[in-house]
Structure formats: C-alpha cells, structure tokens
Scaffold this active site. Structure first.
Site, PDB file in Angstrom:
ATOM      1  N   HIS A   1      -0.830  -0.545  -0.479  1.00  0.00           N
ATOM      2  CA  HIS A   1      -1.604  -0.705   0.751  1.00  0.00           C
ATOM      3  C   HIS A   1      -0.709  -1.219   1.883  1.00  0.00           C
ATOM      4  CE1 HIS A   1      -5.073  -1.760   3.274  1.00  0.00           C
ATOM      5  NE2 HIS A   1      -4.404  -2.879   3.536  1.00  0.00           N
ATOM      6  N   GLU A   2       0.039  -2.273   1.627  1.00  0.00           N
ATOM      7  CA  GLU A   2       0.892  -2.864   2.658  1.00  0.00           C
ATOM      8  C   GLU A   2       2.053  -1.949   3.033  1.00  0.00           C
ATOM      9  OE1 GLU A   2       0.174  -5.456   4.478  1.00  0.00           O
ATOM     10  OE2 GLU A   2      -1.639  -5.796   3.314  1.00  0.00           O
TER      11      GLU A   2
ATOM     12  N   HIS B   1       0.921   0.266   5.715  1.00  0.00           N
ATOM     13  CA  HIS B   1       1.001  -0.383   7.028  1.00  0.00           C
ATOM     14  C   HIS B   1       2.433  -0.328   7.565  1.00  0.00           C
ATOM     15  CE1 HIS B   1      -3.030  -2.089   7.234  1.00  0.00           C
ATOM     16  NE2 HIS B   1      -2.901  -2.488   5.978  1.00  0.00           N
TER      17      HIS B   1
END
Length: 68
Positions: A21-22, A25
């Site tokens: 997920h990160e 980003h």
C-alpha cells in the site's frame, strides 16, 4: 508455541500488505514529481538505510508502521 507462530504470521502478512500500500503512495508521488525525503519500513532505531538520488530508504527495528 503455535499462538506465537500464528501471531508472527499475522504480523508478517499485515506488514507485507501495508508495504504494498505505502509503496503505491511512493510510486504515485514519484510520478507526480513530489519530493519524498524518506521511505521507511517500521519505526524505532534504523537497522539498514540507503540513500537514493533524492530519497532515503530505511528499515527500522519494529516493522509495524511505514511512512513517507
């Protein structure tokens, strides 16, 4: 003993999902030309670090948090 192993499996799986997920980003920020000073896995004392062109990458002692 199996409870401890199960807990480690859950922490590892959750950590892996948060990492993906990160990392998403991070990729979007880089594509949008946003400066990212540091991308770290975990918190606490630094175990490993590397300096990229503009971003410092790090692995910290307690792998329960990721940040940009």
């Amino acid at each position: 003993m199996t409870v401890i192993i199960s807990a480690f499996k859950i922490i590892f799986l959750l950590g892996f999902l948060i990492l993906i997920h990160e990392a998403g980003h991070l990729v979007v920020a880089k594509l949008c030309k946003v400066r990212v000073n540091e991308f770290a896995i975990g918190f606490g004392p630094t175990i490993w670090k590397a300096q990229g062109i503009e971003t410092k990458y790090a692995i910290r002692l307690i792998p329960l948090r990721w940040f940009l």
